[in-house]
Design a protein around this motif. Sequence first.
Motif, PDB file in Angstrom:
ATOM      1  N   MET A 286       0.794  -1.217   0.000  1.00 44.97           N
ATOM      2  CA  MET A 286       0.000   0.000   0.000  1.00 44.97           C
ATOM      3  C   MET A 286       0.836   1.282   0.000  1.00 44.97           C
ATOM      4  SD  MET A 286      -2.872  -1.268   2.735  1.00 44.97           S
ATOM      5  CE  MET A 286      -3.752   0.280   2.784  1.00 44.97           C
ATOM      6  N   PHE A 287       2.015   1.228   0.646  1.00 48.03           N
ATOM      7  CA  PHE A 287       2.801   2.452   0.812  1.00 48.03           C
ATOM      8  C   PHE A 287       4.237   2.286   0.322  1.00 48.03           C
ATOM      9  CE2 PHE A 287      -0.187   1.975   4.413  1.00 48.03           C
ATOM     10  CZ  PHE A 287      -1.022   3.048   4.156  1.00 48.03           C
ATOM     11  N   GLY A 288       4.473   1.258  -0.510  1.00 51.16           N
ATOM     12  CA  GLY A 288       5.840   0.935  -0.928  1.00 51.16           C
ATOM     13  C   GLY A 288       6.557   2.053  -1.646  1.00 51.16           C
ATOM     14  N   GLY A 289       5.812   2.931  -2.296  1.00 52.67           N
ATOM     15  CA  GLY A 289       6.444   4.018  -3.033  1.00 52.67           C
ATOM     16  C   GLY A 289       6.726   5.246  -2.196  1.00 52.67           C
ATOM     17  N   THR A 290       6.507   5.163  -0.903  1.00 51.55           N
ATOM     18  CA  THR A 290       6.702   6.321  -0.024  1.00 51.55           C
ATOM     19  C   THR A 290       7.734   6.004   1.051  1.00 51.55           C
ATOM     20  OG1 THR A 290       5.080   5.704   1.674  1.00 51.55           O
ATOM     21  CG2 THR A 290       4.234   6.747  -0.320  1.00 51.55           C
ATOM     22  N   GLY A 291       8.063   6.995   1.836  1.00 50.24           N
ATOM     23  CA  GLY A 291       9.024   6.785   2.919  1.00 50.24           C
ATOM     24  C   GLY A 291       8.371   6.722   4.289  1.00 50.24           C
ATOM     25  N   ILE A 292       7.036   6.585   4.319  1.00 49.62           N
ATOM     26  CA  ILE A 292       6.334   6.661   5.614  1.00 49.62           C
ATOM     27  C   ILE A 292       6.137   5.298   6.280  1.00 49.62           C
ATOM     28  CG2 ILE A 292       5.089   8.717   4.857  1.00 49.62           C
ATOM     29  CD1 ILE A 292       2.571   6.955   4.581  1.00 49.62           C
ATOM     30  N   ILE A 293       6.586   4.206   5.623  1.00 49.06           N
ATOM     31  CA  ILE A 293       6.338   2.871   6.175  1.00 49.06           C
ATOM     32  C   ILE A 293       6.954   2.723   7.560  1.00 49.06           C
ATOM     33  CG2 ILE A 293       6.758   0.403   5.860  1.00 49.06           C
ATOM     34  CD1 ILE A 293       6.526   0.751   2.915  1.00 49.06           C
ATOM     35  N   GLY A 294       8.134   3.288   7.761  1.00 51.05           N
ATOM     36  CA  GLY A 294       8.798   3.165   9.059  1.00 51.05           C
ATOM     37  C   GLY A 294       7.925   3.631  10.202  1.00 51.05           C
ATOM     38  N   ILE A 295       7.331   4.811  10.070  1.00 48.57           N
ATOM     39  CA  ILE A 295       6.457   5.338  11.118  1.00 48.57           C
ATOM     40  C   ILE A 295       5.187   4.504  11.234  1.00 48.57           C
ATOM     41  CG2 ILE A 295       4.887   7.249  11.663  1.00 48.57           C
ATOM     42  CD1 ILE A 295       7.012   9.174  11.111  1.00 48.57           C
ATOM     43  N   LEU A 296       4.629   4.090  10.094  1.00 52.98           N
ATOM     44  CA  LEU A 296       3.400   3.289  10.129  1.00 52.98           C
ATOM     45  C   LEU A 296       3.610   1.970  10.859  1.00 52.98           C
ATOM     46  CD1 LEU A 296       1.936   3.771   6.531  1.00 52.98           C
ATOM     47  CD2 LEU A 296       1.142   4.801   8.656  1.00 52.98           C
ATOM     48  N   LEU A 297       4.806   1.414  10.767  1.00 55.42           N
ATOM     49  CA  LEU A 297       5.080   0.118  11.396  1.00 55.42           C
ATOM     50  C   LEU A 297       5.458   0.229  12.870  1.00 55.42           C
ATOM     51  CD1 LEU A 297       7.076  -1.831   8.636  1.00 55.42           C
ATOM     52  CD2 LEU A 297       4.712  -2.185   9.356  1.00 55.42           C
ATOM     53  N   LEU A 298       5.817   1.438  13.325  1.00 58.36           N
ATOM     54  CA  LEU A 298       6.277   1.594  14.715  1.00 58.36           C
ATOM     55  C   LEU A 298       5.257   1.123  15.750  1.00 58.36           C
ATOM     56  CD1 LEU A 298       8.368   4.871  15.174  1.00 58.36           C
ATOM     57  CD2 LEU A 298       9.021   2.522  15.677  1.00 58.36           C
TER      58      LEU A 298
END
Length: 326
Positions: A286-298
Amino acid sequence: MLKKIRIDKFVIAVVISVVIAYFLPQLGASDSPVPMDLISSLGISFIFFFYGLNLSTEALKNGLRNWRLHVVVQSSTFILFPLLILPFFPFVKDTSYELIWLGFLFMAALPSTVSSSVVMVSMAKGNLPAAIFNASISGILGILLTPLWILPFINETDVVFDFSSIYIQLFTEIILPLALGLILRRYLGSWAGRNKKRLDLFDKFIILLIIYKSFVHSFEDKIFSSISLSKMVIMIGLVVLLFYIVFSLTGWIGKILKFNHADRITNQFCGTKKSLVHGTVFSQAMFGGTGIIGILLLPLMIYHAFQILVISVVATKRGRETVVEE
C-alpha cells in the motif's frame, strides 16, 4: 514462572534490522545496486503462496460449526480495534500526530497472527481448532478489510498515492499467489507441511528484509525527525493501553455471551493479536512508493513485542489452571 518468560527471538531480530538500517543503509538505499524492491515483491508473493499451501481446508470446514465464536473474534479484529482508534482522528487532523495516528489505525485494521495465536491458545488449553480457523480466515479477510479502513484516510496525508496501482499490487502480490497456493495445495500441501519450519524462516527473513528497506527509506526522507522522545513515550503508553482495553473487552464479551472456558481463551487471545507479517507486507503493497512505512510500522512493532510478552505469561498461567465450568 519468571524463568519461562523469554524475549521472542523474532522481536530481537526486528530491532536489529532497524538498527542496521540506520547504521548500514547502503543495501536498501534508493541508489543501491541490489534490487530490494523486486526481492521484497517476490518474497511477499511467495509468503502468500506458501500460506495457501499450508491453509488447512479441513480445519476451515470444521471451524464453521462454532460460528458465534468466529463472528465475535473477527468483529474484535476488524471492527472493535479500528473503532477504538477512529474517534481520535479529528483531534490529530493537520497536526504532527496525524501520521502516527494513521500508524495506529493501520495496526488496528490488520488481521490476527497465525502461528503465535495457535501456539498461545494451545498453551492455555483453549479451543485449538477454533484458533486455527480464526487465525487462517483472519488473514484472508484482512486482504479485503484492511485497505477499506486505511484508504479513505490516505488522502488526508501529504503523500501522493496512486490508488489503482495499490489495488493492482494487492492483487498480484497477495490475492493471486494465495489463490494459486490453494489450487496447488492438493499437490504440494504435503511438501509444505514437511517443510513448515523452513518456510516460516523464509517468511521471517522476507519480513526482516522489508523492515530494513522501509526504515532505510524513512531515515533517508528524514521521516523520524518529527518524532521526539516524548512522542515515542506517548506512543508506547497508548499501545499498552490499547492492548489492555481490547484484552479486557474481549474477556468481558466472552463472559456475557456465556462462552465456555476454552472458547473464552480463544476469543481473548485471537481477538487481541495483530500480525506483524501481514502488517509488513500490506504496508509494502500500500505504501511501498513512499518513505512513511517506518512510522506506520512503529506502533505495530511495539504492539507485537508487547502482545507476545503478556499473552505468553497469561497462557502459561491459564494452562496450569484447573477448569470448572459454570
